[in-house]
Write an enzyme that holds these catalytic residues in place. Sequence first.
Site, mmCIF file in Angstrom:
data_model
loop_
_atom_site.group_PDB
_atom_site.id
_atom_site.type_symbol
_atom_site.label_atom_id
_atom_site.label_comp_id
_atom_site.label_asym_id
_atom_site.label_seq_id
_atom_site.Cartn_x
_atom_site.Cartn_y
_atom_site.Cartn_z
ATOM 1 N NE ARG A 222 26.286 -62.663 -51.292
ATOM 2 C CZ ARG A 222 27.366 -63.336 -51.698
ATOM 3 N NH1 ARG A 222 28.232 -62.755 -52.513
ATOM 4 N NH2 ARG A 222 27.583 -64.558 -51.299
ATOM 5 C CB SER B 83 21.378 -69.397 -43.443
ATOM 6 O OG SER B 83 22.038 -69.214 -44.670
ATOM 7 C CG ASP C 155 24.306 -70.827 -43.873
ATOM 8 O OD1 ASP C 155 23.784 -71.886 -43.475
ATOM 9 O OD2 ASP C 155 24.725 -69.958 -43.091
#
Length: 961
Positions: free
Chosen positions: A539, A603, A657
């Site tokens: 994203r 992450s 994350d």
Amino acid sequence: MFAVHLLSFYFSKLQEDQIKKVDRYLYAMRLSDEQLVDISSRFRLEMEKGLSNESNSTAAVKMLPTHVYSTPDGSEKGEFLALDLGGSKFKVLQVKVSEDGKGKVQMESETFPIPDEILNGRGTELFEHVAESLKSFLEKHHINHTRKPLGFTFSFPCAQSKIDEGVLLSWSKNFKLRGVQGTNVVQSLRKAIRKVGNVDVDVLAMVNDTVGAMMTCGYDDQNCEVGVIIGTGTNACYMEELRHIDLVEGDEGRMCINTEWGAFGDDGALDDFITSFDREIDAASINPGKQLFEKMVSGLYMGELVRLILLKMAKRGLLFHGQISDALRTKGTFQTNHICLIEQYKGGLENTREILEDLGLNPSDDDCIAVQHVCTIVSFRSANLVAAALAAILTRIRENKKLKTLRTTVGVDGTVYRTHPQYPKRLHKVVRHLVSDCHVRFVLSESGSAKGAAMVTAVAQRLASQRKEIDDTLAAFALDSTQLQEVKKKMHVELERGLKKDSHPTASVKMLPTYVYRTPDGTERGKYLALDLGGTNFRVLVVKIRTGMRNSVRMYNKIYAIPLEIMQGTGEELFDHIVQCISDFLDYMGIKNTRLPLGFTFSFPCSQTGIDKGDLVCWTKGFKATDCEGYDIVDMLREAIKRRNEFDLDIVAIVNDTVGTMMTCAYEDPKCQIGLIAGTGSNVCYMEEMKNIEFVEGDEGQMCINTEWGGFGENDNIEDIRTRYDREVDEGSLNAGKQRFEKMTSGMYLGEIVRQILIDLTKRGLLFRGRITERLKTKGIFETKFLSQIESDRLALLQVRCILQHLGLDSTCDDSIIVKEVCGAVSRRAAQLCGAGMAAVVDKIRENRGLEHLEITVGVDGTLYKLHPHFSTILKDTVRELAPNCKVDFILSEDGSGKGAALITAVARQHHMAENEEEGSLKRTERIEWKREVESEEQKQEEEPEEGAGCQLCSASQACP
């Protein structure tokens, strides 16, 4: 030739006249289609009354639970005894079910009469007579060497609270023994067996003859889920959804319901269909006002009903020239077997004459025709009434299963159905006419209900054996308080080891510094670019933060896929793909020439030496890109931007994350100082005291520590709670031996653990009839999202079966229950382990601060926490139990870790500015320029429209232009 035709015409005319005469007299017994549909609807209502806790006590149709939860599946085996008591004789059987899986059944049986003095005596005498006969059978067949399980068919209405318990509600079929009604008949039988002595049996199950018929047929046809008796008495049973049976606990699975439909109409529901003949039969019975449907249908009353009709017609001069014999006046002289003889296709009229002459009558040809038609109307009405009630049951089963068309089998027994030459054909035709959306196969119970009792016993034994195996399998996933406390203790030790300089290199929980020194305080402002990489999607976001207020963040984002070949290709290919996605987004937003500060949510475990420096420790979550582990991720991103040479970015921070989640939630709740990810992966971060982080300089203040607790257990300290299924999943993963805790708690692996368990249970014959499909063998086919769906409280087992069928698994209702249990055991353990780990973290924070009681908030993200119906509740309950001195609130991160990356970037810039100002190294012009940029951005934000369609906080896959 003319004479022959004339005689034939005369006989046909005579026959027609006699039939019309009888039709006019018995018009009330001839039921139209509309009336049958009406009766069927009334029976549906009576069924619902009987199933409801509120109305059962006043319901005529009692809908008695049998505690038979399953029909035979063909895997039953062993030797069983059976008793069948339901008439003037009873039967003892030995039933041997083969172990070769071919459904071979061998039976030896013996029938024993019940003397009249016992039938009219006390119940204790009856049960002692049965026990003596059982003993005689065992001795005769040399069976009494080992203890044998026994099933007891008792064909009278009983209330059951267990499979081996039955309290007699009322006698039927002219039985009237004293001292039995209201008592447990199984207990009476056991007592009599003990009194007789030397009978080594174990009474495991008591069933109604109707249930026995269904189970007998169900062994040969596993679609059989309805049983019907049409003999001396009448009754029906069927498999009902447990969730509809208020009288028993539980709402998953099915249970056989003994309808006791013989009492249909006892509350007046059939008053407009009951004729004067029926009322006379009822008044002369031993139980007036009771079993009215049975008195209109069953073999015990059908012959007597015909006798009454013939007597009344004779009195009116419509038969036998008005002559009446003593035999015709005598109750019980016309039997139902006479009806069967009279209605035979060939020889029916001859049989009629012979039977009437035996009754002392001198019938003419037209008398014989009329009597034959009377029998036809009475037996046809019986078949019609049974068909109407059976249609109601079949419709209910179809609707329970939410099917447009039902395919099922009805097992039938009883002397009327067996011996009447036309009854089965009539019944089948009317049922199929009434329920055209049900394809019904009728199967005659060849071996009677006694074999059914043995099959119920076999099924009960099979289920008990399977239950033990399944319980033993899933016991390894059930963690008690002691085990969870031990997990918490070990996690606490690993947290400490990860912070110590000397033990950090060997600690399984790496406790990685993030160089995030504080959570947001509401003063953050500006426009930032954020990247979020943590799975198969990537994203890119623009995040605008307004100053002076919370809840003032606006985001624009676009989601891009990361193909598998990129995930597992080279590092250069991966980062080139990421930069290509960034370039597309900047073009889309029209900001390619703007050099924005960037935060990168990455992450995966990284060893950081600064907020913008992070070496990848190892890949997780299926990534395997080469030439990345051990290298600085920020440098790799900068190199890829240079290779593309289209834009420039100010990379301020690389964050995990989990940290992003904590920062997002902390922006809303200042008490949030812990972040938890419970999704594809599993991790925790929290604000640690700097003085406790031995491998980072400085003792003042706090720093967020990314625990990377997924590696907990890599030093074998939780081997005692790992199962062989965990080890199989680990061995088949891309990083065998690594991330052991994550593989027991995260969404990426829970479905695979379930699949391994299902394969094992299927191999052992406990699931899916022992058939392992190719799809079940496919790794990854059982996704963790299926656990969430299957465990949903709103999801009926029928929908669970649909999910399993979608996976190519042809499951029974029992299979669905077991699969749901397996999913529950795996997900519950995952939530408990996360809870135990979280308890260790909050207790550590409390101890760090020297507090007796801590109040703190955890920011949470991840599909497992968000979507699983029970995960969050179990996790919270575990934390509450294991950390009683901590009040822990959990808030869900609505905006994801991308917003967190922007907030970290904002906090990092503020921290950097403050440090430089303290050192006096920031030029005044630079400070003024930065301030003007921020104020200019704020002015633009104020001029932009408020959040609405297209520019609201957005999680859509397209950016808001």
